[in-house]
Design a protein around this motif. Sequence first.
Motif, mmCIF file in Angstrom:
data_model
loop_
_atom_site.group_PDB
_atom_site.id
_atom_site.type_symbol
_atom_site.label_atom_id
_atom_site.label_comp_id
_atom_site.label_asym_id
_atom_site.label_seq_id
_atom_site.Cartn_x
_atom_site.Cartn_y
_atom_site.Cartn_z
ATOM 1 N N UNK A 199 37.907 45.648 28.077
ATOM 2 C CA UNK A 199 38.707 44.853 27.144
ATOM 3 C C UNK A 199 39.479 43.769 27.890
ATOM 4 N N UNK A 200 39.970 44.111 29.061
ATOM 5 C CA UNK A 200 40.683 43.156 29.916
ATOM 6 C C UNK A 200 39.774 41.979 30.279
ATOM 7 N N UNK A 201 38.537 42.279 30.654
ATOM 8 C CA UNK A 201 37.593 41.234 31.029
ATOM 9 C C UNK A 201 37.222 40.362 29.831
ATOM 10 N N UNK A 202 37.032 40.994 28.682
ATOM 11 C CA UNK A 202 36.610 40.242 27.499
ATOM 12 C C UNK A 202 37.696 39.295 26.998
ATOM 13 N N UNK A 203 38.943 39.545 27.380
ATOM 14 C CA UNK A 203 40.051 38.670 26.981
ATOM 15 C C UNK A 203 40.575 37.850 28.156
ATOM 16 N N UNK A 204 39.698 37.624 29.152
ATOM 17 C CA UNK A 204 40.011 36.734 30.277
ATOM 18 C C UNK A 204 41.285 37.170 30.999
ATOM 19 N N UNK A 206 41.831 38.200 34.031
ATOM 20 C CA UNK A 206 42.061 37.703 35.390
ATOM 21 C C UNK A 206 42.739 36.332 35.373
ATOM 22 N N UNK A 207 42.428 35.521 34.369
ATOM 23 C CA UNK A 207 43.113 34.230 34.250
ATOM 24 C C UNK A 207 44.589 34.427 33.923
ATOM 25 N N UNK A 208 44.881 35.439 33.111
ATOM 26 C CA UNK A 208 46.281 35.753 32.804
ATOM 27 C C UNK A 208 47.012 36.153 34.076
ATOM 28 N N UNK A 209 46.368 36.951 34.920
ATOM 29 C CA UNK A 209 46.988 37.349 36.178
ATOM 30 C C UNK A 209 47.214 36.140 37.086
ATOM 31 N N UNK A 210 46.242 35.238 37.114
ATOM 32 C CA UNK A 210 46.392 34.064 37.973
ATOM 33 C C UNK A 210 47.576 33.216 37.532
ATOM 34 N N UNK A 211 47.730 33.049 36.228
ATOM 35 C CA UNK A 211 48.874 32.280 35.729
ATOM 36 C C UNK A 211 50.185 33.026 35.996
ATOM 37 N N UNK A 212 50.121 34.355 35.944
ATOM 38 C CA UNK A 212 51.307 35.135 36.271
ATOM 39 C C UNK A 212 51.714 34.955 37.724
ATOM 40 N N UNK A 213 50.738 34.903 38.616
ATOM 41 C CA UNK A 213 51.018 34.699 40.040
ATOM 42 C C UNK A 213 51.643 33.329 40.283
ATOM 43 N N UNK A 233 40.307 46.075 44.416
ATOM 44 C CA UNK A 233 40.039 47.215 45.293
ATOM 45 C C UNK A 233 39.267 48.301 44.554
ATOM 46 N N UNK A 234 39.659 48.562 43.304
ATOM 47 C CA UNK A 234 39.026 49.628 42.524
ATOM 48 C C UNK A 234 37.686 49.211 41.934
ATOM 49 N N UNK A 235 37.511 47.909 41.723
ATOM 50 C CA UNK A 235 36.297 47.413 41.064
ATOM 51 C C UNK A 235 35.711 46.240 41.852
ATOM 52 N N UNK A 236 35.169 46.513 43.034
ATOM 53 C CA UNK A 236 34.607 45.422 43.854
ATOM 54 C C UNK A 236 33.478 44.673 43.154
ATOM 55 N N UNK A 237 32.872 45.286 42.136
ATOM 56 C CA UNK A 237 31.793 44.607 41.413
ATOM 57 C C UNK A 237 32.294 43.384 40.650
ATOM 58 N N UNK A 238 33.624 43.242 40.522
ATOM 59 C CA UNK A 238 34.200 42.095 39.808
ATOM 60 C C UNK A 238 34.469 40.898 40.723
ATOM 61 N N UNK A 239 34.176 41.042 42.005
ATOM 62 C CA UNK A 239 34.493 39.963 42.948
ATOM 63 C C UNK A 239 33.789 38.658 42.586
ATOM 64 N N UNK A 246 37.231 30.214 40.659
ATOM 65 C CA UNK A 246 38.013 29.387 41.576
ATOM 66 C C UNK A 246 39.260 30.101 42.077
ATOM 67 N N UNK A 247 39.216 31.426 42.094
ATOM 68 C CA UNK A 247 40.391 32.202 42.458
ATOM 69 C C UNK A 247 40.797 31.999 43.911
#
Length: 335
Positions: A199-204, A206-213, A233-239, A246-247
């Motif tokens: 659900x986290x991935x489907x609602x983008x 990681x972009x929310x985290x980037x803006x939070x950073x 660390x827990x999900x290296x398949x998401x790298x 552009x992370x």
Amino acid sequence: MAEDRQPRRYPRNLQGVMQLAVDAGSAAEGPAPVEPMSEERKTWLRDALAEVCKGQMDEVEQMKQCLAVLQQEGSSERETEGEDERDEEDEDERESAFEMLSELCENLDNARDFMTLCGLDLCVSQYLCHAQSGLRWRAAQLLASCAQNMPQVQAHLLSMGTLPKLLQLTDSDPNPTVRVKALYAVSCLVREQEAGLQAFLSHDGFSVLMRGIQSDSEKLRTKSAFLLLNLLTSHPEQKDTVVSMGMVEQLVSVLRTPHSPFHEHVLGALCCLVEDCQQGLKDCRNPALGLEELLRQRSRELQGKEESQEELDFCERLKVMCFRGQQSDDNGMDR
């Protein structure tokens, strides 16, 4: 003499039960008891356990009372629709109810009971979007308390569509405390929870985290970077997904901002994106980023600072992974 010794008396509460168990365990290590448990001891134990169960029931009653306070909000709004100001005493009462519920729901049994009482539904439907920021962040905190280590609660919240609401609060709420507490709840729904991650991935997410950073809130920056590091660390398949966003460039630009302790998590995330990820390694080696010199400078600044040892370790590790042997790799490519 031993036969004249009076039996030990224990308080009739949970502490007394625990002490009785400890003493019984200690006695078991020695000679076997010569007599079975006395009727007096049996009576005491039954009464003490009844008190413990009554205490648990009392907590359920407390939750019901708190919910009654929070449920008044809906009827109050309908009766006074159009009024701009809330009675301050009523608001304080609702905030106190949330605080008590958050404390009670640290107990897993209470969190499950709170879900059964439809408390989660009330929080999501009425309070995550409440006009008062103090009630919004307390609702998010309560959801986090309930969801921690509780797959049943997590599944229920996800089925209600709670995660996108929390991500929206994290991303755009005008109150920084609401954003931090919403991210805390997001973390409790996605860490070690496959359905939550999807659900986290489907609602983008990681972009929310980037803006939070990149936000102005130090707490939000820290918690966003920490969650990013944890998920990578827990999900290296998401790298590959994260790198394609552009992370790497974004994180390096964050490292160029005035130094802050949360940079430790940023460097850790970069280490994750480089390890076993060719595109991440290529992005870090891009001369336009100037990452090699930045890491050298940061290493010099952190030398001798015991409190920054983990950040220094990440910095040195990233230098080794990205730039040690780079010249020989380039020569090999030329050949």
